[in-house]
Design a protein around this motif. Sequence first.
Motif, mmCIF file in Angstrom:
data_model
loop_
_atom_site.group_PDB
_atom_site.id
_atom_site.type_symbol
_atom_site.label_atom_id
_atom_site.label_comp_id
_atom_site.label_asym_id
_atom_site.label_seq_id
_atom_site.Cartn_x
_atom_site.Cartn_y
_atom_site.Cartn_z
ATOM 1 N N VAL A 103 4.688 23.729 4.986
ATOM 2 C CA VAL A 103 4.070 22.864 3.969
ATOM 3 C C VAL A 103 5.044 21.738 3.687
ATOM 4 N N SER A 104 4.499 20.537 3.499
ATOM 5 C CA SER A 104 5.366 19.443 3.084
ATOM 6 C C SER A 104 4.695 18.639 1.979
ATOM 7 N N TYR A 105 5.451 18.367 0.950
ATOM 8 C CA TYR A 105 5.011 17.446 -0.107
ATOM 9 C C TYR A 105 5.880 16.208 0.032
ATOM 10 N N TYR A 106 5.250 15.049 0.177
ATOM 11 C CA TYR A 106 6.012 13.847 0.491
ATOM 12 C C TYR A 106 5.934 12.848 -0.654
ATOM 13 N N ASP A 107 7.090 12.535 -1.191
ATOM 14 C CA ASP A 107 7.206 11.519 -2.236
ATOM 15 C C ASP A 107 7.830 10.293 -1.576
ATOM 16 N N PRO A 108 7.030 9.271 -1.291
ATOM 17 C CA PRO A 108 7.561 8.162 -0.489
ATOM 18 C C PRO A 108 8.682 7.412 -1.203
ATOM 19 N N PRO A 109 9.707 6.986 -0.456
ATOM 20 C CA PRO A 109 10.800 6.242 -1.095
ATOM 21 C C PRO A 109 10.392 4.825 -1.479
ATOM 22 N N ASN A 110 9.380 4.275 -0.837
ATOM 23 C CA ASN A 110 8.963 2.898 -1.113
ATOM 24 C C ASN A 110 7.498 2.777 -0.697
ATOM 25 N N VAL B 256 0.838 -1.201 0.000
ATOM 26 C CA VAL B 256 0.000 0.000 0.000
ATOM 27 C C VAL B 256 0.872 1.251 0.000
ATOM 28 N N GLY B 257 0.191 2.389 -0.051
ATOM 29 C CA GLY B 257 0.932 3.650 0.017
ATOM 30 C C GLY B 257 1.491 4.074 -1.323
ATOM 31 N N ALA B 258 0.661 3.961 -2.379
ATOM 32 C CA ALA B 258 1.112 4.417 -3.702
ATOM 33 C C ALA B 258 1.130 5.946 -3.700
ATOM 34 N N GLY B 259 2.192 6.411 -4.220
ATOM 35 C CA GLY B 259 3.409 5.652 -4.306
ATOM 36 C C GLY B 259 4.561 6.507 -4.766
ATOM 37 N N PRO B 260 5.724 5.893 -4.709
ATOM 38 C CA PRO B 260 6.947 6.583 -5.105
ATOM 39 C C PRO B 260 6.842 7.094 -6.557
ATOM 40 N N SER B 261 7.279 8.317 -6.803
ATOM 41 C CA SER B 261 7.135 8.881 -8.148
ATOM 42 C C SER B 261 7.936 8.082 -9.166
ATOM 43 N N LYS B 262 8.943 7.298 -8.695
ATOM 44 C CA LYS B 262 9.735 6.519 -9.645
ATOM 45 C C LYS B 262 8.894 5.453 -10.338
ATOM 46 N N ASN B 263 7.809 4.969 -9.671
ATOM 47 C CA ASN B 263 6.992 3.978 -10.369
ATOM 48 C C ASN B 263 5.484 4.203 -10.312
ATOM 49 N N CYS B 264 5.034 5.312 -9.716
ATOM 50 C CA CYS B 264 3.590 5.518 -9.639
ATOM 51 C C CYS B 264 3.170 6.901 -10.111
ATOM 52 N N ASP B 265 2.196 6.939 -11.010
ATOM 53 C CA ASP B 265 1.576 8.205 -11.376
ATOM 54 C C ASP B 265 0.161 7.935 -11.859
#
Lengths: 157, 806
Positions: B644-651, B487-496
């Motif tokens: 303000v925080s924008y969070y791009d999860p690492p995994n 869960v937790g989609a997701g890291p910008s490297k594989n989710c958009d």
Amino acid sequence: MDMNGEERINAPIEAVWRALNDPQVLRACIPGCESLDKTSDTQMTARVVLRIGPIKAGFDGMVELSELNPPNSYVISGEGKGGIAGFAKGQANVSLTEEEPEVTLLTYVVSAEVGGKIAQLGSRLIDSTARKLAAQFFSNFGEHLTKTIQEPHLASA
Amino acid sequence: MNDMTPTREQREARLEGMGCKRKRVEDVRFTQGKGQYVDDVKLPGMLHGDFVRSPHPHARIVSINTEKALQVPGVLAVLTAETLKTVNLAWMPTLAGDVQMVLADGKVLFQNQEVAFVVATDRYAADDGINAVEVEYEPLPALVDPFTSMNDDAPVLREDLAGKTEGAHGPRRHHNHIFEWTVGDRDLTDAAFRKADVTIKEMISYHRTHPSPLETCQCVCSFDKIRGELTIYGTFQAPHVIRTVVALIAKIPEHKIHVIAPDIGGGFGNKVGAYPGYICAAVASIVTGKPVKWVEDRIENLTATSFARDYHMTTEIAATNDGKVTGLRVHVLADHGAFDACADPSKWPAGFFNIVTGSYDFPVAHLSVDGVYTNKAPGGVAYRCSFRVTEAAYCIERGMDILAQKLGMDPAELRLKNFVKAEQFPYNSALGWEYDSGDYHTAMRQMMEKVDYAGLRREQAEKREAFKRGETREVMGIGISFFTEIVGAGPSKNCDILGIAMFDSCEIRLHPTGAGIARVGSKSQGQGHETTWAQIIATEIGIPSDDIMIEEGNTDTAPYGLGTYGSRSTPVAGAAIAMAARKIRAKAQMIAAYKLEVHEDDLEWDIDGFRVKGLPEKYLGMKDICWIAYNSPPPGMEPGLEAVSYYDPPNMTYPFGAYLCVMDIDVDTGVYKVKRFYALDDCGTRINPMIIDGQVHGGLTEAFAIAMGQEIHYDENGNVTTGSLMDFFMPTAVETPVWETDFTVTPSPHHPIGAKGVGESPNVGGVPAFSNAVNDAFSFLGTTHIQMPHDYWRNWKVAKELGVVG
């Protein structure tokens, strides 16, 4: 779904056959039929109001007679559109057998199909309702004929 | 310190921070009927829209006559595909890279498809208008069975795709083929199967069902011609995405679109996508110059907007004689309905189904998924699960039970033998995921101990003997499920989604008196965000959670976020909240250092303020810091206290759990009784145990519904036969079993507070536990796999076929 049944009618086979081809008789016997008008020798337009489960709808449609083999058998088929309630179509293969000069055995095999909202909401009721309607038609028909034989002034009612 | 000074425990308790069973603040209004839902929005002059829908699953549209409808009193307009073509909106893009008709263009492709939109002064007039619209159809053969969709003689559904051999996700092999998606090493997997001592192969179906939230999909659109602004109130799980999609397809500048998602009465994935109702209400408002409301009824919701599942999974496992798994091979036939409108991250046509190796250490695996068109409603949403994760969990958890049966091994023992071990984390799965953390053996053993697993198996053995002797008519099943979610989609490297990276966001603004507001990019549909988000902030910055207001759902005020679905709120937005709070704390520390006349490094955080190390009496609380931040900040520092925080999860995060269901089934009637249901969840750090329990109860109830009867069923003519709550199973308190909950805590190593998300775990883990219990109950009579749903009638049919009905 498919249904079949039979009805023993106290009338000569010729009279039964005539009635089966008479729009006025059909209108009187089709459950919920509000109008039935002949548009050609074998075609009619009809309006039938039906209630299946929670849905009551008026169906406008065509009724057609085919495979005519007087006075022994025909196929009566109908197709009706009930607007947002959906649609229904079906056909009945009707055969007549002369059991005695004044007694005719009518047998029928009906297949019917419904779609749209009536099929969605009434799925568990459709089979039983269709069976009931088919039985009701043929029993109305038998009754009507028996009556007209006994009381001829009703013949064109 | 005098006696009046609160103790550390009292200060901690006053915050009601993380770990506290804080009561849900939103319930104050929900339990008093004071929620504000879309249907409560009533604007001056508002009109009502409603759809003419197709009774046919597949038909050509010969003509649409709206003349009589326009004469119905109160009817102001009737939109058809022809009207929408004038503004280039007869079709709309889907989240899955396909296109979808907004209103039927030339033909209809599923029953209840939207054909025309009638706009009237009230809903009743609209309904009369619908009855007066004359549509002539020419019925075409309906394609209902996905297994025949790619036959040579299968009807052509999507004429708009004629000649297109390339879809959004690669080549199309057939006119009804959407995509093929493959992951894993085919050669190594095939080799593992050639060498295997034991293999199993089973076609495991996860039937079509529907999220069916209490509140259906709805919106109010209001276009202001003077300002050129469009305001949309809607039941949106992802309001910002809706705004961007509207901007892209309606060509209205994004800053002139205001999307507001008020209180939402349940989403469960149903409210992620964009539906024809939204487009039609917006166009109708532009055409009429008045606000237009569209509210689905229950039948429309069940039959037209966003089904879930409909995956047919041919599952093969290779193993050694002593029960070590050596390979997994899965092929999925995915029935997507008439348009591919799956709500997955754009690059993932089958979602995260490649989590199908589950909790087990498969050295090799291969997965292929074929998506096909049929004459059914579009959708394929994640119904209370991360994208296609519940299908994957069901597939592997049934597969492991089938393997255990073939090996003559206990299913718990087989699982323990094959789990990924605690020391293997972070663990790279054969199908490409990096599991962040887990301790499966501990969780499984805790479950087995708490339920007395050995005792249950003894009881079952005795009951089976009694059944054979004719002393009972009941068979007992024990269903185990050990699931790993992603869960937790997701890291910008594989989710958009349509190119928008799947970050999330938080903006915290503290006021001078020490209270504040936090605006978040997620959107609660009942999850209790107003309660839990404030708890994270309370713990991070020492302001009591009662003093923090949480606001979500208004795109003008909330920072851009991707919304709430796929258990992503805590993993992504929750992280953004903690990170924004930490920025505030960093500024607060500078202020405290200045006021306490020490270096920042000489300060330590102490529950609700800063203390000078070694000088405990030198303390400055956050409430005071808020006042100072505005009114006497250190020289050179900007006033104010916000971040303000924008969070791009690492995994992603990988919650897991061990569930067990005990069930008795009467073979003469098919009636089942759930005797016991135990659910152990490990969602990492636990923010509010009471809310977790509530989430687990709700998810298990939906899992129970799905496994035991809830279904969107089509007859062979393409009619939906479960289109109302009379036929669609929605359990009430009467049917719902008692739930026992338990937990272990394995924090996520990459998440700021170690939390993993929990809302969907019980649905993912619950369904296989119920189904395994039914299968386990019948297995000693000779069954290998019984398809869901397991309602009374189907259970009775199974017993009848086994010849055990008395």
